[in-house]
Design a protein around this motif. Sequence first.
Motif, PDB file in Angstrom:
ATOM      1  N   ASN A 196       6.997 -12.298  -7.909  1.00 20.68           N
ATOM      2  CA  ASN A 196       7.954 -12.441  -8.903  1.00 20.68           C
ATOM      3  C   ASN A 196       9.096 -13.525  -8.450  1.00 20.68           C
ATOM      4  OD1 ASN A 196       9.497 -11.285 -11.262  1.00 20.68           O
ATOM      5  ND2 ASN A 196      11.156 -10.958  -9.540  1.00 20.68           N
ATOM      6  N   HIS A 202       8.579 -15.369 -15.979  1.00 24.63           N
ATOM      7  CA  HIS A 202       9.467 -13.983 -16.488  1.00 24.63           C
ATOM      8  C   HIS A 202      10.936 -14.452 -16.718  1.00 24.63           C
ATOM      9  CE1 HIS A 202      10.515 -13.948 -12.330  1.00 24.63           C
ATOM     10  NE2 HIS A 202      11.713 -13.114 -12.600  1.00 24.63           N
ATOM     11  N   HIS A 207      15.559 -12.588 -17.866  1.00 17.27           N
ATOM     12  CA  HIS A 207      16.743 -13.197 -17.005  1.00 17.27           C
ATOM     13  C   HIS A 207      17.671 -13.774 -17.869  1.00 17.27           C
ATOM     14  CE1 HIS A 207      15.348 -11.559 -13.247  1.00 17.27           C
ATOM     15  NE2 HIS A 207      14.471 -12.496 -13.163  1.00 17.27           N
ATOM     16  N   THR A 364      20.440 -10.940 -11.561  1.00 17.26           N
ATOM     17  CA  THR A 364      18.965 -11.324 -11.693  1.00 17.26           C
ATOM     18  C   THR A 364      18.353 -10.377 -10.662  1.00 17.26           C
ATOM     19  OG1 THR A 364      19.630 -13.425 -12.170  1.00 17.26           O
ATOM     20  CG2 THR A 364      17.556 -13.154 -11.357  1.00 17.26           C
ATOM     21  N   ASP A 368      15.050  -8.017 -11.326  1.00 18.62           N
ATOM     22  CA  ASP A 368      13.679  -8.231 -10.791  1.00 18.62           C
ATOM     23  C   ASP A 368      13.386  -6.915 -10.395  1.00 18.62           C
ATOM     24  OD1 ASP A 368      13.363 -11.026 -11.141  1.00 18.62           O
ATOM     25  OD2 ASP A 368      14.622 -11.660  -9.619  1.00 18.62           O
TER      26      ASP A 368
HETATM   27 FE   LIG Z   1      13.116 -12.894 -11.338  1.00 12.38          FE
END
Ligand SMILES: [Fe+2]
Length: 424
Positions: A196, A202, A207, A364, A368
């Motif tokens: 990730n 992503h 985000h 963030t 995540d």
């Molecule tokens: Fe991320």
Amino acid sequence: MGDTISPTAAGYIYGRSLPQRFYCNDTIFNEDVNFLSQTQWLLVDHSARIPQAGDYFLFKCGKESLIIVRDRSDEIHAFYNVCRHRGSLICLEPTGHVKALTCPYHAWTYDLSGRLIGASSMPSEFDKTAHALKRAHLRVESGLIFVNMADGEPPSFERFIERHRPFLAPHGFDTAKIAVQMVYPTEANWKLVVENFLECYHCKPAHATYCAVHSADKLLSLGAGPGSASGDLATKFDAELAEWEQATRTAGQLVGMFGDDVDAAYFQGSSRTPIQKGFLTESVDGKPVAPLMGSYVAYDGGQTACSFNPISYVMASNDHAVLFLFAPRGPLRTDVITTWLVREDAVAGRDYDSAHLTKVWDVTLKEDKTITENNQRGVLSRHYEPGLHSLHEKRISDFVAWYMLHRRPTPTDMVDEDRIRPAS
Ligand SMILES: [Fe+2]
Ligand code: FES
């Protein structure tokens, strides 16, 4: 070409995610921890975490617990948290201050250099000098503490660190102070956490805050550092980067980057890139969050990113830095340990506001955590099968190939070298 071959349930093919067992199996996890801790130097913290003699913290990785402690000669040691009597843990609290290391079971006592100095009622022939605490290898570079748990000689630290030195140098890490440290416990295998971190595919869906801070083209081309993207995406940021590099070089500041390929022992990278036009630092509004660090006397709007190995990173703006360590704790558990550094003399509330300082990465990393835990849950299904990486995910393809090529023991189904390397 690897991606034209259908993945089987068992095998790994370059350009795809791994077969399920690599993300959940106990035996593979234990082998992974041995692989990472014995072949890599892991960034465990900043030395400012333990400023006084007797200060310690625990670093936990797989089944191992290390006591990282400063002795009276100002030397920092990494001792295995295992009593030489009958094996009890010695330190139980994650951090603390001690005069000596006393086992809570039968009170054997070790000094801060690991020597056994107290063990009552032992036979007369008992030799205390033969019962010092066992130690892991430890090095401190620019205030950053790295450990390695090889049984014999460790891998070369010089070779590990030398290419990062120019990138670390301007930031003054050796005189930094820890402003905030946060742990984000993530219910996922360490490789899903790393994957990730190695793509920005992503970023747009997940985000919003991070995407508002960074240049959109940079996230496409270099969102996970050098080697992030392939195809047309890889060059999208070239013109903007060249313009910033020229201005920054003219101002006498460092520019440049390197990124290792799958055959490198350490799979490292370092880079300096602009955050976004008009942004001085990596904050929500691009405005300064703390006093300038190190040798910086003006903002150049750049961010230094050092990838020491797939689980150890530093991201540094001109006025603060963030350390990341993805500590593997179990097959389905990884601690994302995040440390924000500011200049040594910066005072909270006067020179920096902790909430402003940490906002971008705190938001963030929480996002995540959610997406990575969801990834793990899906991967545990019997209907999961290895999926094809996008053009944004080249760094993951290379990380997974690096992992499969370097880990020991080699998986028994890794029989076809052509399938685990990028097409040449
Ligand atoms: Fe991320
Ligand atoms: S196990 Fe530590 S003193 Fe007995």
